[in-house]
Design an enzyme around this catalytic site. Structure first.
Site: not given
Ligand code: NAP
Length: 259
Positions: A65, A102
């Protein structure tokens, strides 16, 4: 036929193809929608190839992204403001414009579920690409106090995820938003324990899963209203379709396809 696709890594879990194709079919829209697993080092090359092949629009998901931004002709103000691109419009002459739908999808789904954001006290779990964008969107929408809990405490004021302090704060808020990937896999432990939730609050789990996450189960047991991220996924996708084609997607067909 107009061609669309989603790019991510991994991508096999993505519900976007099924969701968009259901809407295309229902509208009688002549379109295709592919899913491409693109390794980070191949993103620029793949993007160029898709433009040459005449694709008209793309969805961009984890981990691309932010990485897609340097390859675009320009960013819409939504992408500038939220610092991430999840939708690309490809014009006939190859001009590419990056958007963020989003935040729109998330706030629209909250509205559909009668969740009040204005003035609400909010705890957000996770502060990755989506978390940072949603936090910015919630502030712009006039929320009250917003605290972030994250696995890695990177900034002053952040709570360590699942710490006692985080659990205590969680019980105080009106809305808890999980924007970590915890819960995406069936069988994942809850992101917060039952005692972190209470009656009268809302828990919104951004994971667009077909199973009920264990976090949602905990929130419901504690008496909170709890929602998964399917509505968020649908509304961000519907907005992307509108940007690509100027048409309204069939959100009911999208929901039926992924529920
Ligand atoms: N419904 C939808 O359309 C939609 C759209 C966008 C996103 N999402 C959801 O949002 C989630 C995050 O997306 P993103 O783009 O922000 O991903 P990202 O940039 O990879 O960020 C992941 C976040 O989750 C934390 N994290 C990762 N693994 C973890 C674990 N095992 N335990 C605790 N915290 C953990 C990370 O913490 P650290 O900083 O410590 O690494 C970071 O804050 C996705 O998995 C998805 O399910 C949904």
């Amino acid at each position: 036929m107009q061609k669309f696709a989603v790019l991510g890594h991994p991508i096999s879990h993505s519900l976007s193809p099924r969701m968009h194709l259901a809407s295309f079919a229902s509208l009688g829209f002549d379109g295709s929608y592919d899913a491409f697993d693109v390794a980070p080092e191949l993103l620029g090359e793949k993007f160029k190839e898709l433009i040459q092949q005449g694709y008209r629009g793309l969805n961009i998901t984890i981990p691309h992204k932010k990485a897609i931004m340097p390859f675009l002709s320009r960013l819409d103000e939504s992408a500038e403001k939220y610092g991430a691109v999840n939708t690309v419009v490809i014009e006939g002459d190859g001009t590419t414009i990056g958007y963020n739908t989003d935040v729109y999808g998330f706030l629209t789904d909250l509205k559909c579920k009668d969740v009040t954001v204005k003035g609400a006290k909010i705890l957000m779990l996770g502060y990755g690409g989506a978390g940072a964008a949603l936090a910015c969107g919630l502030k712009n929408a006039g929320c009250g106090e917003l605290k972030i809990a994250n696995r890695t405490v990177r900034e002053e004021g952040m709570l360590p995820l699942s710490s006692n302090e985080c659990i205590a704060y969680s019980r105080e808020v009106d809305l808890i938003v999980n924007v970590t990937p915890v819960g995406l896999k069936e069988g994942d432990e809850p992101v917060l324990p039952i005692e972190a939730f209470r009656q009268g609050q809302v828990f919104y789990d951004c994971a667009p899963t077909s199973h009920e996450t264990s976090s949602i189960k905990c929130a419901k047991i504690a008496g909170a209203r709890a929602f998964d991220g399917k509505g968020f996924l649908i509304h961000q996708g519907a907005k992307a379709f509108e940007l690509w084609t100027g048409l309204c997607a069939d959100t009911a067909a999208m929901y039926a396809a992924i529920k």
